[in-house]
Design an enzyme around this catalytic site. Structure first.
Site, mmCIF file in Angstrom:
data_model
loop_
_atom_site.group_PDB
_atom_site.id
_atom_site.type_symbol
_atom_site.label_atom_id
_atom_site.label_comp_id
_atom_site.label_asym_id
_atom_site.label_seq_id
_atom_site.Cartn_x
_atom_site.Cartn_y
_atom_site.Cartn_z
ATOM 1 C CE1 TYR A 299 -3.826 2.304 0.508
ATOM 2 C CE2 TYR A 299 -2.579 3.243 2.330
ATOM 3 C CZ TYR A 299 -3.638 3.301 1.457
ATOM 4 O OH TYR A 299 -4.527 4.348 1.518
ATOM 5 C CG ASP B 187 5.762 4.375 1.109
ATOM 6 O OD1 ASP B 187 5.841 4.967 2.199
ATOM 7 O OD2 ASP B 187 4.680 4.123 0.547
ATOM 8 C CE LYS C 110 0.493 5.690 7.760
ATOM 9 N NZ LYS C 110 -0.955 5.710 7.844
HETATM 10 C C1 LIG Z 1 3.442 2.722 3.331
HETATM 11 C C2 LIG Z 1 2.433 3.806 3.122
HETATM 12 N N1 LIG Z 1 2.623 4.709 2.152
HETATM 13 C C3 LIG Z 1 1.771 5.717 1.949
HETATM 14 C C4 LIG Z 1 0.634 5.864 2.724
HETATM 15 C C5 LIG Z 1 -0.322 6.983 2.486
HETATM 16 O O1 LIG Z 1 -0.292 7.902 3.526
HETATM 17 P P1 LIG Z 1 -1.563 8.842 3.815
HETATM 18 O O2 LIG Z 1 -2.634 7.976 4.401
HETATM 19 O O3 LIG Z 1 -1.051 9.883 4.763
HETATM 20 O O4 LIG Z 1 -1.980 9.415 2.505
HETATM 21 C C6 LIG Z 1 0.398 4.937 3.744
HETATM 22 C C7 LIG Z 1 -0.802 5.049 4.594
HETATM 23 O O5 LIG Z 1 -1.150 4.207 5.376
HETATM 24 C C8 LIG Z 1 1.308 3.881 3.941
HETATM 25 O O6 LIG Z 1 1.101 2.966 4.891
#
Ligand SMILES: Cc1ncc(COP(=O)(O)O)c(C=O)c1O
Length: 397
Positions: A148, A232, A259
């Site tokens: 994700y 990421d 986050k």
């Molecule tokens: C690994 C990862 N990348 C990107 C995101 C996206 O972040 P946001 O929810 O702040 O858009 C998340 C969200 O859970 C994530 O777990």
């Protein structure tokens, strides 16, 4: 914490959920929070506990999907955010607070000299891929299945409802961890690939750290072929001062954060080597477009700085050790659990039943079993959590 009942504000005989259904499809704004038949509504939080609108108190092991490293209403963050707010929440001019947070992050991720802020991890991933495309002059993106990366069209699951196939025309999705298939894909598509997007411990793929040999292969192959490696670390950055990538000893070209770096406020950040980040420089005639009305607002920046300043190596090691203790205790009690340090994922045959039984026993987890430790927790909290798991019993394992 004093108990409250916001439900009382709903018209007589109507629950808060029934009221919500009239104005919010499904009753709330985040599909990722849904637990059938519907989740309870939170009223307030303090430290590692929250109270819902019915006055039920739980230990918060979800921490807004791992974002709240210090739990709720952490003093230094509350003070920093309130002080920033008192001086103006957002400006049509840059502020010194974004320079300070960029310097703080550059200090933690040595190879990422430059930064840009946004309002979510989704945006951070999107801007990182855009930077890679602009810098390489190629369009292709290689990502791994079941990982994700937010809700941007290009990175959601192929075939997702409402996402046109054309949005993923330049996206190649590979099986995670298959080195041979990865190299074969690069051999075939090298000329058109701008970036490889990698999460080193993907939550939706089971929260298992990737084998170091696979990570090294991805780094070596992308570097050799002039393809950007976008790491990421929206979730995993909490595992070490420089994030999980620092524990692997592997450097990317761009990194997406979110986050925890906002201290509980909406945030995203893309950082990277100057050769990639330069594309955002508005003095360039071909600069990559990146705005965001609330990007780098001083309330988020100051809250993020306060959160990071109170999250030094010793704090990180302490909550990582609490995570190890919880993992060990759960395994001793027959639960299957993955993850590393302060991030854990608990397996269950019936995640919804597990969620509700734990909630009733006084513990909040994420719908997919993802949990994390926050700094207000200690050994006693972990023992209370283990007690709750004992009470929910083997039926939902
Ligand atoms: C690994 C990862 N990348 C990107 C995101 C996206 O972040 P946001 O929810 O702040 O858009 C998340 C969200 O859970 C994530 O777990």
């Amino acid at each position: 914490m004093e108990q409250t009942s916001i439900a009382a504000e709903a018209p007589k005989g109507q629950t808060l959920y029934e009221r919500a259904l009239r104005s919010l499809p499904g009753g709330n704004s985040r599909s990722t929070l849904f637990v059938a038949p519907h989740p309870p509504y939170a009223a307030r939080g303090d430290g590692c506990e929250i109270v819902d609108v019915d006055g039920h108190r739980v230990i918060d092991l979800q921490n807004n999907y791992t974002a709240l490293i210090h739990g709720h209403a952490f003093g230094p963050v509350v003070q920093a955010a309130a002080a920033a707010l008192a001086e103006g929440s957002a400006f049509g001019l840059p502020t010194s607070s974004e320079i300070e947070l960029a310097e703080c992050l550059a200090g933690r991720v040595g190879w990422a000299e430059q930064w840009r802020f946004a309002n979510s991890g989704t945006e951070a991933v999107m801007m990182a891929v855009r930077a890679a495309r602009a810098a390489t002059g190629r369009d292709g993106l290689l990502r791994f299945a079941n990982c994700y990366h937010g809700s941007w069209d290009a990175v959601v699951r192929r075939g997702s409802h409402g996402v046109p196939a054309a949005a993923q025309r330049d996206v190649l999705t590979m099986a995670l961890g298959d080195g041979e298939a990865f190299v074969a894909a690069l051999d075939e598509h090298e000329e058109r690939l701008a970036a490889v997007l990698l999460d080193l411990m993907p939550n939706r793929a089971g929260l298992q750290p990737l084998p170091a040999s696979f990570v090294e292969l991805v780094r070596e192959q992308t570097a050799r072929r002039g393809i950007a490696l976008v790491i990421d670390e929206v979730i995993t950055f909490r595992l070490a001062p420089g994030g999980l990538q620092s524990l692997y000893g592997v450097e990317g070209d761009l990194i997406a954060l979110g986050k925890m770096i906002g201290g509980g406020f909406p945030v995203g950040a893309v950082g990277g080597r100057a050769a990639f980040m330069d594309v955002f420089d508005p003095r360039r005639p071909d600069a990559v477009a990146h705005g965001g009305t609330f990007s780098a607002n001083p309330v988020t920046m100051r809250a993020g700085l306060a959160a990071l300043q109170a999250f030094q190596l010793a704090d990180i090691q302490r909550i990582n050790a609490l995570g190890d203790r919880l993992r060990e205790g759960l395994r001793e009690r027959g639960w299957s659990v993955t993850g590393q340090g302060s991030l854990l994922q608990i397996g269950s045959q019936d995640p919804t039943a597990l969620w509700w039984r734990l909630y009733e026993a006084g513990v909040l987890i994420a719908g997919n079993g993802l949990v994390c430790i926050s700094t207000p927790m200690d050994e006693q909290v972990i023992e209370r959590v283990l007690g709750a798991f004992e009470r929910v019993g083997a039926a939902v394992r």
